[in-house]
Design a protein around this motif. Structure first.
Motif, mmCIF file in Angstrom:
data_model
loop_
_atom_site.group_PDB
_atom_site.id
_atom_site.type_symbol
_atom_site.label_atom_id
_atom_site.label_comp_id
_atom_site.label_asym_id
_atom_site.label_seq_id
_atom_site.Cartn_x
_atom_site.Cartn_y
_atom_site.Cartn_z
ATOM 1 N N PRO A 1 0.812 -1.226 0.000
ATOM 2 C CA PRO A 1 0.000 0.000 0.000
ATOM 3 C C PRO A 1 0.845 1.276 0.000
ATOM 4 O O PRO A 1 0.471 2.262 -0.660
ATOM 5 N N GLN A 2 1.962 1.272 0.710
ATOM 6 C CA GLN A 2 2.837 2.441 0.716
ATOM 7 C C GLN A 2 3.453 2.690 -0.652
ATOM 8 O O GLN A 2 3.527 3.831 -1.123
ATOM 9 N N LEU A 3 3.898 1.617 -1.301
ATOM 10 C CA LEU A 3 4.526 1.766 -2.614
ATOM 11 C C LEU A 3 3.518 2.202 -3.662
ATOM 12 O O LEU A 3 3.838 3.005 -4.548
ATOM 13 N N VAL A 4 2.299 1.683 -3.587
ATOM 14 C CA VAL A 4 1.240 2.102 -4.513
ATOM 15 C C VAL A 4 0.957 3.590 -4.340
ATOM 16 O O VAL A 4 0.855 4.356 -5.317
ATOM 17 N N LYS B 1 5.267 -16.330 -13.477
ATOM 18 C CA LYS B 1 4.958 -17.761 -13.611
ATOM 19 C C LYS B 1 4.574 -18.382 -12.272
ATOM 20 O O LYS B 1 4.115 -19.533 -12.230
ATOM 21 N N LEU B 2 4.784 -17.648 -11.179
ATOM 22 C CA LEU B 2 4.412 -18.175 -9.859
ATOM 23 C C LEU B 2 2.908 -18.375 -9.777
ATOM 24 O O LEU B 2 2.124 -17.653 -10.404
ATOM 25 N N ASP B 3 2.503 -19.350 -8.989
ATOM 26 C CA ASP B 3 1.077 -19.647 -8.823
ATOM 27 C C ASP B 3 0.738 -19.728 -7.333
ATOM 28 O O ASP B 3 1.108 -20.703 -6.672
ATOM 29 N N PRO B 4 0.035 -18.728 -6.790
ATOM 30 C CA PRO B 4 -0.416 -17.504 -7.466
ATOM 31 C C PRO B 4 0.737 -16.519 -7.602
ATOM 32 O O PRO B 4 1.693 -16.558 -6.818
ATOM 33 N N PRO B 5 0.652 -15.610 -8.594
ATOM 34 C CA PRO B 5 1.701 -14.595 -8.718
ATOM 35 C C PRO B 5 1.604 -13.601 -7.573
ATOM 36 O O PRO B 5 0.555 -13.464 -6.928
ATOM 37 N N LEU B 6 2.698 -12.901 -7.321
ATOM 38 C CA LEU B 6 2.737 -11.936 -6.221
ATOM 39 C C LEU B 6 2.229 -10.568 -6.675
ATOM 40 O O LEU B 6 2.855 -9.532 -6.472
ATOM 41 N N LYS B 7 1.046 -10.558 -7.283
ATOM 42 C CA LYS B 7 0.475 -9.326 -7.786
ATOM 43 C C LYS B 7 -0.233 -8.560 -6.685
ATOM 44 O O LYS B 7 -0.869 -9.141 -5.808
ATOM 45 N N CYS B 8 -0.102 -7.247 -6.769
ATOM 46 C CA CYS B 8 -0.666 -6.374 -5.749
ATOM 47 C C CYS B 8 -2.181 -6.424 -5.761
ATOM 48 O O CYS B 8 -2.820 -6.325 -6.814
ATOM 49 N N SER B 9 -2.762 -6.591 -4.601
ATOM 50 C CA SER B 9 -4.207 -6.518 -4.425
ATOM 51 C C SER B 9 -4.483 -5.751 -3.149
ATOM 52 O O SER B 9 -4.044 -6.136 -2.077
ATOM 53 N N LEU B 10 -5.200 -4.648 -3.283
ATOM 54 C CA LEU B 10 -5.528 -3.841 -2.116
ATOM 55 C C LEU B 10 -6.889 -4.223 -1.547
ATOM 56 O O LEU B 10 -7.424 -3.538 -0.684
ATOM 57 N N GLU B 11 -7.432 -5.335 -2.037
ATOM 58 C CA GLU B 11 -8.739 -5.798 -1.556
ATOM 59 C C GLU B 11 -8.611 -6.774 -0.398
ATOM 60 O O GLU B 11 -9.609 -7.239 0.138
ATOM 61 N N GLY B 12 -7.389 -7.122 -0.046
ATOM 62 C CA GLY B 12 -7.185 -8.019 1.089
ATOM 63 C C GLY B 12 -7.324 -9.482 0.770
ATOM 64 O O GLY B 12 -7.384 -10.321 1.672
ATOM 65 N N ASP B 13 -7.350 -9.854 -0.526
ATOM 66 C CA ASP B 13 -7.563 -11.253 -0.891
ATOM 67 C C ASP B 13 -6.324 -11.887 -1.514
ATOM 68 O O ASP B 13 -6.388 -12.999 -2.040
ATOM 69 N N ALA B 14 -5.187 -11.199 -1.487
ATOM 70 C CA ALA B 14 -3.971 -11.737 -2.102
ATOM 71 C C ALA B 14 -3.402 -12.870 -1.252
ATOM 72 O O ALA B 14 -3.497 -12.858 -0.030
ATOM 73 N N GLU B 15 -2.820 -13.844 -1.922
ATOM 74 C CA GLU B 15 -2.190 -14.969 -1.249
ATOM 75 C C GLU B 15 -0.753 -15.129 -1.724
ATOM 76 O O GLU B 15 -0.409 -14.750 -2.844
ATOM 77 N N LEU B 16 0.061 -15.697 -0.878
ATOM 78 C CA LEU B 16 1.457 -15.955 -1.228
ATOM 79 C C LEU B 16 1.583 -17.284 -1.957
ATOM 80 O O LEU B 16 0.885 -18.246 -1.630
ATOM 81 N N VAL C 1 8.153 -6.766 -5.042
ATOM 82 C CA VAL C 1 8.371 -5.435 -5.624
ATOM 83 C C VAL C 1 8.412 -5.512 -7.140
ATOM 84 O O VAL C 1 7.706 -4.770 -7.846
ATOM 85 N N TYR C 2 9.210 -6.444 -7.686
ATOM 86 C CA TYR C 2 9.390 -6.449 -9.140
ATOM 87 C C TYR C 2 8.305 -7.219 -9.883
ATOM 88 O O TYR C 2 8.293 -7.219 -11.116
ATOM 89 N N SER C 3 7.377 -7.809 -9.165
ATOM 90 C CA SER C 3 6.158 -8.312 -9.791
ATOM 91 C C SER C 3 5.174 -7.182 -10.056
ATOM 92 O O SER C 3 4.287 -7.311 -10.908
ATOM 93 N N ASN C 4 5.351 -6.069 -9.348
ATOM 94 C CA ASN C 4 4.354 -4.999 -9.391
ATOM 95 C C ASN C 4 4.879 -3.634 -9.815
ATOM 96 O O ASN C 4 4.084 -2.767 -10.191
ATOM 97 N N PHE C 5 6.189 -3.442 -9.769
ATOM 98 C CA PHE C 5 6.739 -2.115 -10.016
ATOM 99 C C PHE C 5 8.014 -2.191 -10.850
ATOM 100 O O PHE C 5 8.691 -3.220 -10.880
ATOM 101 N N THR C 6 8.301 -1.066 -11.491
ATOM 102 C CA THR C 6 9.655 -0.813 -11.976
ATOM 103 C C THR C 6 10.258 0.227 -11.050
ATOM 104 O O THR C 6 9.541 1.005 -10.407
ATOM 105 N N THR C 7 11.574 0.256 -10.965
ATOM 106 C CA THR C 7 12.244 1.237 -10.118
ATOM 107 C C THR C 7 13.324 1.954 -10.910
ATOM 108 O O THR C 7 13.956 1.369 -11.793
ATOM 109 N N LYS C 8 13.516 3.217 -10.592
ATOM 110 C CA LYS C 8 14.610 3.983 -11.199
ATOM 111 C C LYS C 8 15.191 4.912 -10.154
ATOM 112 O O LYS C 8 14.513 5.342 -9.219
ATOM 113 N N ILE C 9 16.464 5.219 -10.320
ATOM 114 C CA ILE C 9 17.198 6.010 -9.336
ATOM 115 C C ILE C 9 16.841 7.490 -9.451
ATOM 116 O O ILE C 9 16.847 8.061 -10.541
#
Length: 522
Positions: free
Chosen positions: A158-161, A350-365, A485-493
């Motif tokens: 949530p902070q990164l989003v 390719k992970l199942d489930p993928p580590l995609k961001c969900s702010l609905e509280g239903d994400a699983e590792l 982090v890298y499932s959901n974002f890109t980062t730059k300096i």
């Protein structure tokens, strides 16, 4: 002048000349070993000067590049930079730890596993905790799944989003330290009692200020602990008084966590799985099983209160600092290599489930093992630990009786301080070509023979009986956050000023800051 006094006055200079000049320079078994400085064989003043200037790691690297695998730093101190006759002999051969660990890492007046100089006592303490930190335990831990999900989906993402949507850069140094502390303390004490540095920035800044404030004063406590203590007893603070106060406050903070954990565990109530203080429970039970008494605390203390607190304090400090620095450098290097971010993301999806961001509280590792088995992710972590070793400084030991051989030199007497350092070992160009370059592919594309040799010289976790106890936890925790982090974002300096590594036994970015911009992946 009496004849006796006259005779002594004649002989004494020759005795001193022999003892402090001729013996160390020409007759000692160490005299054949290359000296770091002309003064090194006869006094420790040179190495103390190097430590006072805080340039020991870079100095040792330069010395070994010039003089070879073994260097004499002081009359009774050696630095060794080789595997055969070095790492294998010293750290695999049971050399006892030097008193440096006692001076640096004792908490509450009680030794913990890290600062135990007796190998037998160290081994016993290690066995008390080894099962809870084993890879099989970490990979299958139900409580760790609950706490990890909370760290990643409820606190971090949530902070990164929010930062990404606002286009606001993030100080990844503080974020990495906060995540490392929260992740470990949730495992150590449970979610209810653990820290919340990711969200409570006031408490985080208080703790980090206290933790880092003492660094510049380590020289005095490490090398002149008797002087520091003696002056303190007469009211003179060689180390500033505020450092002492801050240390006491940080120690009281952890002691309170232990007290609350003891109260919670001793109540006998069934705890939610995420609130179980797993390592605390393990060591608490191990202490009580190992001895029928209650430790040597005051009658009102619960059994082994101070021993438990000393151990828990040390584990927490190690987890926060080493993982915090490593994650900072991973984010720095990944931000310099956008093509690697995409390559890693393709693997992560390719992970199942993928580590995609969900702010609905239903994400699983996904399963921890599935994350652990991603080769590129492992190579990124391994290469960062090599290039930016979080413990780059020397790990001192003492040579055993009667004599030993090191780096091709025989008859080295007992009681000599010897150490190797990851910051030097990891820069051997014959093992790690272009060692200053961050190249994860070296762990993926090398031959089996090359990889085996690199693994022998890889020393981020130390080795032998003193291998880092928490390396499986740290590896899992860091892989999870990198993958998330890298499932959901890109980062730059945005600002990497001061990213060069500081000096010290442990060392992170000199500027204690790394500003990155996070952007959501569509």
């Amino acid at each position: 002048m009496t004849p006796t006094i006259y005779l002594v006055s004649l002989i004494l200079p020759f005795i001193l000349l022999y003892q402090y000049i001729l013996l160390p320079l020409f007759l000692s078994p160490l005299s054949k070993i290359p000296a770091a400085n002309p003064l090194s064989p006869i006094t420790n003043l040179w190495i103390l000067y190097i430590r006072w200037r805080n340039i020991e790691n870079q100095t040792l690297l330069r010395l070994h590049q010039k003089l070879g695998p073994i260097v004499r730093l002081a009359p009774n101190e050696l630095s060794v930079n080789c595997y055969e006759g070095g790492l294998k002999t010293i750290y695999g051969g049971g050399f006892a730890k030097d008193e440096f660990y006692v001076r640096r890492f004792v908490n509450y007046g009680k030794v913990n596993m890290l600062c135990m100089t007796d190998n037998k006592a160290h081994g016993l303490r290690r066995r008390m905790l080894s099962s809870v930190y084993s890879k099989s335990s970490i990979m299958s831990s139900a409580s760790l799944r609950v706490t990890s999900r909370n760290m990643l989906f409820d606190r971090l993402l949530p902070q990164l989003v929010k930062s990404a949507e606002a286009g606001k850069p993030v100080d990844v140094f503080k974020l990495s330290y906060a995540y490392s502390m929260d992740s470990f303390m949730a495992f150590q004490f449970g979610l209810k009692l653990g820290s919340n540095f990711l969200l409570d920035t006031k408490e985080r800044d208080w703790y980090m200020d206290a933790f880092f404030g003492r660094r510049q004063w380590y020289f005095w406590s490490d090398n002149f602990s008797g002087l520091v203590g003696g002056l303190l007893r007469v009211g003179i603070h060689l180390v500033p008084k505020w450092i002492t106060i801050a240390n006491h406050e940080a120690a009281d903070w952890i002691l309170k966590k232990c007290d609350l954990a003891e109260e919670m565990v001793s109540s006998g109530e069934e705890l939610p799985v995420g609130d179980v203080p797993t390592p605390y429970v393990q060591e608490r039970a191990a202490f009580r099983k190992a001895s029928g008494d209650g430790g040597d605390g005051a009658p009102e203390d619960y059994p082994y209160r101070w021993e438990l607190a000393s151990e828990m304090y040390d584990h927490k400090a190690a987890a926060m600092e080493t993982s915090g620095d490593t994650l900072t450098y991973i984010f720095y290097e990944m931000s310099r290599h956008p093509e690697l971010q995409k390559k890693l993301r393709d693997e992560l999806l390719k992970l199942d489930p993928p580590l995609k961001c969900s702010l609905e509280g239903d994400a699983e590792l996904p399963e921890f093992k599935a994350v652990d088995d991603i080769p590129l992710l492992g190579a990124i972590l391994q290469e960062t630990l090599r290039r930016w070793a979080p413990v780059p400084g020397g790990q001192p030991r003492v040579t055993p009786p009667p004599v030993c051989s090191l780096a091709g030199y025989d008859n080295i007497p007992p009681g000599v301080k010897v150490h190797s350092s990851a910051g030097v070992l990891h820069r051997n160009p014959e093992v790690f070509p272009n060692p200053e370059e961050w190249t994860p592919d070296r762990w993926l594309d090398s031959s089996d023979k090359q990889t085996s040799e690199m693994n022998r010289w890889f020393w981020a976790w130390s080795s032998g009986g003193t291998t880092c106890l928490g390396n499986n936890f740290a590896t899992n925790s860091m892989k999870l956050v990198i993958a998330t982090v890298y499932s959901n974002f890109t980062t730059k300096i945005v600002d990497a000023k001061g990213i060069e590594q500081d000096e010290g036994y442990t060392a992170g970015p000199r500027g204690s800051k790394l500003m990155l911009q996070f952007d959501r992946v569509k």
